[in-house]
Scaffold this active site. Structure first.
Site, PDB file in Angstrom:
ATOM      1  N   ASP A  12      14.838 -46.967  -0.025  1.00 21.08           N
ATOM      2  CA  ASP A  12      14.313 -47.308  -1.353  1.00 21.08           C
ATOM      3  C   ASP A  12      13.762 -48.737  -1.340  1.00 21.08           C
ATOM      4  OD1 ASP A  12      13.712 -46.951  -3.997  1.00 21.08           O
ATOM      5  OD2 ASP A  12      15.761 -47.209  -4.731  1.00 21.08           O
ATOM      6  N   HIS A  35       4.778 -48.451   1.425  1.00 24.30           N
ATOM      7  CA  HIS A  35       5.087 -47.226   2.180  1.00 24.30           C
ATOM      8  C   HIS A  35       4.631 -47.376   3.641  1.00 24.30           C
ATOM      9  CE1 HIS A  35       6.390 -45.443  -1.471  1.00 24.30           C
ATOM     10  NE2 HIS A  35       5.184 -45.225  -1.981  1.00 24.30           N
ATOM     11  N   LEU A  83      18.447 -38.634  19.931  1.00 22.66           N
ATOM     12  CA  LEU A  83      18.643 -38.636  18.477  1.00 22.66           C
ATOM     13  C   LEU A  83      17.738 -37.619  17.772  1.00 22.66           C
ATOM     14  CD1 LEU A  83      19.024 -41.673  16.180  1.00 22.66           C
ATOM     15  CD2 LEU A  83      17.044 -40.211  15.794  1.00 22.66           C
TER      16      LEU A  83
HETATM   17  C1  FPP Z   1      11.126 -45.162  -2.122  1.00 24.94           C
HETATM   18  O1  FPP Z   1      10.590 -46.392  -2.512  1.00 24.94           O
HETATM   19  C2  FPP Z   1      10.396 -44.652  -0.992  1.00 24.94           C
HETATM   20  C3  FPP Z   1       9.713 -43.460  -0.952  1.00 24.94           C
HETATM   21  C4  FPP Z   1       9.642 -42.529  -2.088  1.00 24.94           C
HETATM   22  C5  FPP Z   1       8.959 -43.075   0.226  1.00 24.94           C
HETATM   23  C6  FPP Z   1       9.716 -43.368   1.468  1.00 24.94           C
HETATM   24  C7  FPP Z   1       8.900 -43.116   2.648  1.00 24.94           C
HETATM   25  C8  FPP Z   1       8.890 -43.920   3.733  1.00 24.94           C
HETATM   26  C9  FPP Z   1       9.659 -45.151   3.867  1.00 24.94           C
HETATM   27  C10 FPP Z   1       8.103 -43.544   4.908  1.00 24.94           C
HETATM   28  C11 FPP Z   1       8.499 -42.212   5.428  1.00 24.94           C
HETATM   29  C12 FPP Z   1       7.789 -41.890   6.610  1.00 24.94           C
HETATM   30  C13 FPP Z   1       7.195 -40.707   6.857  1.00 24.94           C
HETATM   31  C14 FPP Z   1       6.596 -40.539   8.171  1.00 24.94           C
HETATM   32  C15 FPP Z   1       7.123 -39.606   5.888  1.00 24.94           C
HETATM   33  P1  FPP Z   1      10.005 -46.527  -3.969  1.00 24.94           P
HETATM   34  O2  FPP Z   1       8.541 -46.286  -3.895  1.00 24.94           O
HETATM   35  O3  FPP Z   1      10.756 -45.664  -4.917  1.00 24.94           O
HETATM   36  O4  FPP Z   1      10.300 -48.043  -4.243  1.00 24.94           O
HETATM   37  P2  FPP Z   1      10.590 -48.734  -5.651  1.00 24.94           P
HETATM   38  O5  FPP Z   1      11.849 -48.098  -6.185  1.00 24.94           O
HETATM   39  O6  FPP Z   1      10.785 -50.170  -5.274  1.00 24.94           O
HETATM   40  O7  FPP Z   1       9.378 -48.503  -6.501  1.00 24.94           O
END
Ligand code: FPP
Length: 236
Positions: A12, A29, A123
């Site tokens: 997150d 992201h 893994l």
């Molecule tokens: C939450 O942060 C994150 C997500 C919804 C997306 C997570 C995805 C990745 C870290 C990359 C994954 C990789 C692949 C290859 C699919 P948020 O956007 O909710 O953050 P915020 O709460 O600060 O707005």
């Protein structure tokens, strides 16, 4: 030492990281993808057998079309950059979640990576992608009811129920990490984390480093796991 086979992470804080750095949410992201690569390689080096990451939830469709489309392109960014390294490190790719609603081109990229890494023995990196735990449990119940009706199975118990979940082939989740400070589970692995240890860190996912993982593991190793039994070291 507590055994540590399976780590699950709620990644997150990508949006907050982007805001903090005056960048669009997509930049958060994008940086998150690079961090995931680093943590996967490092966790594998530490001998962790399974890493399950919450990449897209069944509720994330509520975000703007622009953001959803961008997240759907992340597997392509991740695998086109890192598949060779994942192969070199013997990492096996897996996906948990409802594949039906994922765009075909995203699914193809993921399926190619699953196929290419299928003989690897290091893994297992599982992407929870279009994943929701309540949805998973309801599907498991429906599948069991169908199997029962067809006479394929008899009674259901905790052990046999596990085989109906997406995480069927994975070890028990030992440690659940949530980044960016929220104290919620957000519909992630509800059945699987019954006895997991939780570590919440204020670090935003794009700032998460090998040292942050070391810190989380240190916290985990300081816990006495009794799985509902009595902790003999406590004076009560
Ligand atoms: C939450 O942060 C994150 C997500 C919804 C997306 C997570 C995805 C990745 C870290 C990359 C994954 C990789 C692949 C290859 C699919 P948020 O956007 O909710 O953050 P915020 O709460 O600060 O707005």
């Amino acid at each position: 030492m507590n055994t540590l086979n399976h780590v699950a992470i709620i990644m997150d804080g990508n949006g907050r990281w982007a805001k903090k750095n005056s960048l669009p949410r997509s930049a958060g992201h994008y940086k998150g993808v690079e961090v995931l690569r680093n943590i996967t390689i490092y966790a594998n080096r530490l001998g962790i057998k399974a890493l399950t990451v919450y990449a897209f939830s069944t509720e994330n469709w509520k975000r703007s079309a622009e953001e959803v489309n961008y997240i759907m392109s992340l597997p392509k960014i991740f695998f086109s950059s890192y598949i060779k390294e994942l192969m070199d490190n013997n990492v096996k790719i897996n996906i948990i979640g409802d594949r039906e609603r994922i765009p075909a081109e995203t699914m193809k990229v993921i399926n190619d990576a699953i196929e290419e890494t299928s003989r690897n023995t290091g893994l297992v990196l599982s992407f929870a992608f279009n994943y929701g735990s309540r949805d998973e449990i309801v599907r498991a119940c429906k599948k069991y009811a169908q199997d029962y009706k067809e006479g394929k199975v008899e009674d259901l118990d905790e052990e046999s129920f596990k085989s109906y979940l997406y995480t069927n082939d994975l070890p028990e989740v030992d440690l659940l990490i949530r980044t960016a400070g929220e104290l919620r589970v957000s519909n992630f692995l509800l059945y699987q984390i019954a006895y997991s240890e939780f570590v919440v860190t204020d670090t935003l996912w794009p700032d998460f480093t090998n040292e942050t993982l070391d810190y989380c593991i240190e916290q985990y190793q300081g816990r006495k796991r009794s799985f509902g039994g009595r902790d003999e070291t406590k004076n009560n």
